[in-house]
Design an enzyme around this catalytic site. Structure first.
Site: not given
Length: 443
Positions: A113, A208-209, A287, A318
């Site tokens: 990204r 990174d988001d 996670d 996701s």
């Protein structure tokens, strides 16, 4: 030509005489350097009057003036050298030596990204110290455009590249989850780089988001000592899963909680914790694996009332799960809270648990209809009780908080209690008094 040369000579002579006259006037009556009065130190210097020797006077005055200029030059050099100690724009400024145990690297997990720029820009804008908070960007995927964005930051960040980019052998029914396997592999490699190769003692993991709040660095710096000293804690997170606008108290930016649910999305761990987790790190879905009882082992994380991170990445492996309904509406804190100056000892397990349970179970019990229709009187808090997995999910869903459970633990839950704001009042969605443990079958 001769006339022009003569004019230049006359002009030069005039300027020479004028300059020397000015020197005489400026320095008339000034003492020569080092001459003192007849009574020794502490007395005013005796002025030396010019003599009839004009050339000698001018030379002496010029020497004095040159000495003054040299002294001023030295003063300016001292000012410049001192400025380099606090001027962050000076690349030649001496580096501040920070004890290694105080350094908190920010590990940015990146892939493909190019919008990682938004994440890095905000981190660099808000970072109070490059020495305290080095930024390490670990990139998977081999995406050239993203790599170029990261490289553009030069030595402001450390750019690591995950070397193994091949597909991972998985069961046929898991081929659609290939991305989750690669993410887990990348996390393991990146955390090994931070803790084993670079020998850091702690790290904050950021994807990174994510965009960070003004006090993001202050928050983690203040909570590092607590994480190190309290063995009942295993992480600090910047995220509130139920932190949507209207579900948090905007006047409580300094409010922090313990939670049994691993939040992620901007979280800090210690090297000792990584040494515990790394040998059994999962091949995928890391996670959810972190939320299993075998990893949590009864320990809690710290999380804020108002999130210190905000996700802007709808696209990913996701496929936007939860993004449109919940994540895009999370409220990002805008008020700087000086956490390093606050007493955070209330978050220690024994003190926190006693106070929290008293507040929850002394709160009056109300019905779902009372909460939903806004019929509550007073300021609260209030307790809304659930008694089963199904009743929890129904109440949570209808009230707008996240209703999923992981190994029986609700998002943001502490000892089964979920705290949120509804129509301006604090609500505790809680199990009956006497709660003892989570039921992993509630998943």
């Amino acid at each position: 030509m001769i006339r022009k040369r003569g004019s230049l000579i006359l002009c030069g002579t005039f300027l020479f005489i004028t300059w020397n006259a000015i020197l005489v006037l400026l320095l008339w009556g000034r003492p020569p350097s080092g001459q003192t009065g007849e009574h020794g130190q502490g007395k005013r210097e005796v002025a030396e009057r010019p003599t009839n020797d004009m050339v000698g006077d001018v030379l002496r005055m010029a020497d004095t003036f040159e000495a003054e200029l040299e002294m001023q030059r030295k003063i300016l050099l001292q000012i410049k050298n001192q400025q380099s100690l606090w001027d962050p724009s000076n690349k030649n400024a001496p580096k501040v030596v920070v004890p290694p145990q105080l350094v908190i690297p920010i590990l940015v997990i990146a892939c493909n990204r190019v919008t990682v720029r938004r994440c890095l820009d905000k981190l660099l804008e808000l970072r109070p110290s490059a020495e305290l908070f080095p930024i390490i960007v670990s990139q998977d995927c081999g995406h050239a455009e993203t790599a170029e964005v990261i490289r553009s930051y030069g030595n402001q960040v450390i750019h690591l590249k995950q070397p193994v980019l091949s597909d991972i052998a998985v069961r046929p029914e898991h081929k659609k989850f290939q991305g989750y396997y690669k993410i887990s592999r990348h996390y393991r490699w990146a955390l090994n780089q931070v803790f084993k190769t670079l020998s850091h003692s702690s790290a904050v993991v950021v994807e990174d988001d994510l965009e960070v709040a003004p006090d993001f660095f202050e928050y983690f710096q203040a909570l590092l000592p607590l994480l190190k000293s309290d063995p009942t804690l295993w992480c600090v997170s910047a995220w509130n899963d139920n932190g949507r606008d209207g579900y948090v108290d905007p006047g409580s930016a300094n409010l922090l909680y313990r939670t049994d649910f691993f939040p992620g999305l901007g979280w800090m761990l210690l090297r000792e914790m990584w040494e515990e987790l790394e040998p059994k790190w999962p091949a995928s879905f890391w996670d959810d694996w972190m939320r299993q009882p075998e990893q949590r082992r009864g320990r809690a994380c710290i999380r804020p009332e108002i999130s210190r991170t905000l996700t802007f990445g709808r696209k990913g492996v996701s496929l936007g799960q939860f993004y449109d309904k919940y994540l895009r509406y999370i409220k990002l804190n805008t008020e700087f809270v000086p956490f390093t100056k606050l007493d955070l000892s209330y978050l220690k397990e024994e003190k926190y648990r006693e106070h929290f349970e008293k507040e929850v179970y002394r709160a009056p019990v109300v019905t779902y209809e009372d909460v939903k229709q806004g019929q509550l009187k007073g300021t609260g808090p209030y307790r809304l009780q659930y008694s089963s997995k199904d009743s929890f999910k129904i109440l949570a869903k209808n009230l707008g908080v996240m209703d999923d459970l992981k190994s029986g633990v609700p998002r943001t839950g502490y000892r089964g209690v979920v705290s949120f704001i509804s129509k301006g009042r604090r609500i505790y969605l809680a199990p009956p008094p006497g709660w003892t443990k989570y039921d992993p079958s509630w998943s």
